[in-house]
Write a protein that holds these residues in place. Structure first.
Motif, PDB file in Angstrom:
ATOM      1  N   VAL A 246     -28.076 -19.444  33.744  1.00 41.29           N
ATOM      2  CA  VAL A 246     -27.960 -17.999  33.570  1.00 41.29           C
ATOM      3  C   VAL A 246     -28.885 -17.558  32.430  1.00 41.29           C
ATOM      4  N   GLY A 247     -29.785 -16.661  32.751  1.00 38.32           N
ATOM      5  CA  GLY A 247     -30.706 -16.146  31.744  1.00 38.32           C
ATOM      6  C   GLY A 247     -30.065 -15.045  30.926  1.00 38.32           C
ATOM      7  N   LEU A 248     -29.918 -15.292  29.635  1.00 44.05           N
ATOM      8  CA  LEU A 248     -29.329 -14.285  28.740  1.00 44.05           C
ATOM      9  C   LEU A 248     -30.433 -13.382  28.211  1.00 44.05           C
ATOM     10  N   ASP A 249     -31.005 -12.593  29.127  1.00 45.54           N
ATOM     11  CA  ASP A 249     -32.076 -11.650  28.789  1.00 45.54           C
ATOM     12  C   ASP A 249     -31.435 -10.314  28.427  1.00 45.54           C
ATOM     13  N   THR A 250     -30.790 -10.305  27.288  1.00 48.16           N
ATOM     14  CA  THR A 250     -29.904  -9.200  26.935  1.00 48.16           C
ATOM     15  C   THR A 250     -30.673  -8.065  26.269  1.00 48.16           C
ATOM     16  N   ASP A 251     -30.825  -6.988  27.018  1.00 45.39           N
ATOM     17  CA  ASP A 251     -31.528  -5.796  26.541  1.00 45.39           C
ATOM     18  C   ASP A 251     -30.496  -4.820  26.004  1.00 45.39           C
ATOM     19  N   VAL A 252     -30.606  -4.510  24.721  1.00 38.38           N
ATOM     20  CA  VAL A 252     -29.614  -3.632  24.087  1.00 38.38           C
ATOM     21  C   VAL A 252     -29.583  -2.253  24.745  1.00 38.38           C
ATOM     22  N   LEU A 253     -30.651  -1.881  25.429  1.00 35.73           N
ATOM     23  CA  LEU A 253     -30.707  -0.582  26.102  1.00 35.73           C
ATOM     24  C   LEU A 253     -30.028  -0.610  27.471  1.00 35.73           C
ATOM     25  N   LYS A 254     -29.673  -1.794  27.957  1.00 39.32           N
ATOM     26  CA  LYS A 254     -29.082  -1.910  29.288  1.00 39.32           C
ATOM     27  C   LYS A 254     -27.626  -2.352  29.277  1.00 39.32           C
ATOM     28  N   ILE A 255     -27.113  -2.769  28.138  1.00 37.23           N
ATOM     29  CA  ILE A 255     -25.728  -3.236  28.115  1.00 37.23           C
ATOM     30  C   ILE A 255     -24.780  -2.050  28.275  1.00 37.23           C
ATOM     31  N   PRO A 256     -23.576  -2.276  28.758  1.00 37.62           N
ATOM     32  CA  PRO A 256     -22.635  -1.181  28.982  1.00 37.62           C
ATOM     33  C   PRO A 256     -22.397  -0.338  27.730  1.00 37.62           C
ATOM     34  N   LYS A 257     -22.295   0.953  27.950  1.00 42.29           N
ATOM     35  CA  LYS A 257     -22.204   1.901  26.835  1.00 42.29           C
ATOM     36  C   LYS A 257     -21.007   1.653  25.938  1.00 42.29           C
ATOM     37  N   HIS A 258     -19.914   1.152  26.498  1.00 41.42           N
ATOM     38  CA  HIS A 258     -18.709   0.986  25.681  1.00 41.42           C
ATOM     39  C   HIS A 258     -18.874  -0.107  24.630  1.00 41.42           C
ATOM     40  N   LEU A 259     -19.935  -0.938  24.746  1.00 42.74           N
ATOM     41  CA  LEU A 259     -20.162  -1.991  23.759  1.00 42.74           C
ATOM     42  C   LEU A 259     -21.031  -1.533  22.587  1.00 42.74           C
ATOM     43  N   THR A 260     -21.657  -0.384  22.710  1.00 37.67           N
ATOM     44  CA  THR A 260     -22.625   0.028  21.690  1.00 37.67           C
ATOM     45  C   THR A 260     -21.978   0.316  20.343  1.00 37.67           C
ATOM     46  N   GLY A 261     -20.674   0.529  20.329  1.00 35.86           N
ATOM     47  CA  GLY A 261     -19.981   0.763  19.073  1.00 35.86           C
ATOM     48  C   GLY A 261     -19.538  -0.508  18.373  1.00 35.86           C
ATOM     49  N   GLU A 262     -19.753  -1.651  19.022  1.00 36.68           N
ATOM     50  CA  GLU A 262     -19.384  -2.936  18.424  1.00 36.68           C
ATOM     51  C   GLU A 262     -20.299  -3.262  17.242  1.00 36.68           C
ATOM     52  N   GLU A 263     -19.797  -4.103  16.321  1.00 34.28           N
ATOM     53  CA  GLU A 263     -20.593  -4.506  15.169  1.00 34.28           C
ATOM     54  C   GLU A 263     -21.877  -5.218  15.604  1.00 34.28           C
ATOM     55  N   ASP A 264     -21.776  -6.053  16.637  1.00 38.05           N
ATOM     56  CA  ASP A 264     -22.936  -6.750  17.183  1.00 38.05           C
ATOM     57  C   ASP A 264     -22.859  -6.635  18.703  1.00 38.05           C
ATOM     58  N   PRO A 265     -23.395  -5.544  19.272  1.00 37.09           N
ATOM     59  CA  PRO A 265     -23.267  -5.316  20.716  1.00 37.09           C
ATOM     60  C   PRO A 265     -23.875  -6.420  21.559  1.00 37.09           C
ATOM     61  N   VAL A 266     -24.999  -6.981  21.128  1.00 37.15           N
ATOM     62  CA  VAL A 266     -25.668  -8.021  21.908  1.00 37.15           C
ATOM     63  C   VAL A 266     -24.789  -9.267  21.985  1.00 37.15           C
ATOM     64  N   PHE A 267     -24.239  -9.680  20.862  1.00 36.07           N
ATOM     65  CA  PHE A 267     -23.370 -10.854  20.875  1.00 36.07           C
ATOM     66  C   PHE A 267     -22.101 -10.575  21.670  1.00 36.07           C
ATOM     67  N   SER A 268     -21.523  -9.391  21.520  1.00 41.11           N
ATOM     68  CA  SER A 268     -20.315  -9.054  22.273  1.00 41.11           C
ATOM     69  C   SER A 268     -20.569  -9.138  23.768  1.00 41.11           C
ATOM     70  N   PHE A 269     -21.722  -8.634  24.193  1.00 43.32           N
ATOM     71  CA  PHE A 269     -22.104  -8.706  25.605  1.00 43.32           C
ATOM     72  C   PHE A 269     -22.272 -10.161  26.041  1.00 43.32           C
ATOM     73  N   ASN A 270     -23.039 -10.924  25.275  1.00 44.22           N
ATOM     74  CA  ASN A 270     -23.286 -12.328  25.620  1.00 44.22           C
ATOM     75  C   ASN A 270     -21.990 -13.121  25.711  1.00 44.22           C
ATOM     76  N   LYS A 271     -21.113 -12.909  24.748  1.00 50.93           N
ATOM     77  CA  LYS A 271     -19.848 -13.647  24.707  1.00 50.93           C
ATOM     78  C   LYS A 271     -19.045 -13.425  25.988  1.00 50.93           C
ATOM     79  N   GLU A 272     -18.952 -12.189  26.424  1.00 53.82           N
ATOM     80  CA  GLU A 272     -18.180 -11.910  27.632  1.00 53.82           C
ATOM     81  C   GLU A 272     -18.869 -12.451  28.883  1.00 53.82           C
ATOM     82  N   ILE A 273     -20.191 -12.359  28.916  1.00 53.57           N
ATOM     83  CA  ILE A 273     -20.931 -12.924  30.049  1.00 53.57           C
ATOM     84  C   ILE A 273     -20.727 -14.435  30.121  1.00 53.57           C
ATOM     85  N   VAL A 274     -20.835 -15.094  28.980  1.00 56.06           N
ATOM     86  CA  VAL A 274     -20.671 -16.549  28.944  1.00 56.06           C
ATOM     87  C   VAL A 274     -19.266 -16.941  29.381  1.00 56.06           C
TER      88      VAL A 274
END
Length: 276
Positions: free
Chosen positions: A19-47
């Motif tokens: 699985v390619g973790l090509d995590t674009d901060v502009l494409k992650i779900p909007k509800h994660l943008t308020g997280e302290e680290d949105p990219v890591f929060s996204f990756n963690k749930e994907i993983v």
């Protein structure tokens, strides 16, 4: 991770999915943008949603470097999380490095010591001394760019040598086998060039191949397996956008897991057809 351990994971999970973790901060779900680290929060749930169906993860470094030090921090946290919770997973730094020897030594130190990746993608253009420093680590891998999936691959990779008549990508495959072995050297071969996999297997029958381009780029998993699978599978097939962006809503992780499971089920059948 050595070659046998990687094959054992493929057999255990009935999957050769990366699985390619090509995590674009502009494409992650909007509800994660308020997280302290949105990219890591996204990756963690994907993983967490895809780990049962995957044997490898491949963060593309450009997506993290583009965010400056915060991106590097997100990457470090992602690697640490996977190492702690899913230690069986094979981790690839999709960095496409390759420079003069002393510089490559520092790149190798960064990815194998500081970040604890299992493998790093390396460009072969500068030759043996730019690649060898990455091979000085036990149970670590170089994944050499051989035949890529992008349109621009035709600019150089198919240029034929005047003496041998071989295209450049074949020269990369044959020459580089003197630098390493099937225990520490893999090759990138794009799924959009699946018809070439049979020829590539004649040159490199035992090496693992990292195959991007399945899914959003149009590559066929069946064709890749038909032409590229060997007696130990020998394939890591990467899917990025088709999995991690399966949904842009709050159900993104669940949908990613479903997408990964669908691919894994197909891979299970392909492994069975090969008798693995």
């Amino acid at each position: 991770m050595n070659r046998q351990q990687l094959f054992e994971q493929i057999q255990k999970k009935r999957s050769f999915l990366c699985v390619g973790l090509d995590t674009d901060v502009l494409k992650i779900p909007k509800h994660l943008t308020g997280e302290e680290d949105p990219v890591f929060s996204f990756n963690k749930e994907i993983v967490d949603a895809t780990a049962a169906f995957s044997v490898a993860y491949k963060p593309n470094l450009a997506f993290y470097e583009s965010l400056g030090w915060q991106g590097w921090q997100s990457l470090e946290k992602t690697v640490k999380y996977i190492r702690e919770k899913y230690p069986e997973i094979f981790l690839i730094a999709d960095a496409k490095r390759g420079d003069i020897g002393n510089t490559s030594s520092l790149y190798a130190r960064a990815f194998f010591e500081k970040l604890d990746f299992d493998a790093v993608t390396v460009a072969p253009y500068m030759g043996e001394d730019s690649v060898k420093p990455f091979m000085n680590y036990a149970n670590k891998w170089v994944i050499l760019l051989a035949l890529t999936s992008n349109k621009g691959a035709f600019d150089f990779q198919f240029i034929r040598d005047d003496k041998t008549g071989n295209p450049l990508f074949e020269t990369v495959l044959t020459t580089s086998q003197n630098w390493g072995t099937a225990e520490n050297l893999m090759y990138v071969v794009g799924a959009t060039k699946a018809e070439k996999l049979k020829e590539i297997r004649e040159i490199t029958p035992d090496h693992f191949l990292l195959v991007p381009g399945v899914g959003a780029q149009g590559g066929s998993l069946q064709e890749v397996a038909k032409n590229g699978m060997n007696s130990q599978c020998g394939l890591l097939v990467n899917s990025s956008r088709g999995i991690i962006y399966a949904s842009a809503n709050e159900d993104f992780a669940e949908r990613a897991g479903e997408a990964a499971r669908t691919i894994q089920q197909e891979m299970d059948m392909l492994l069975k057809e090969k008798g693995l």
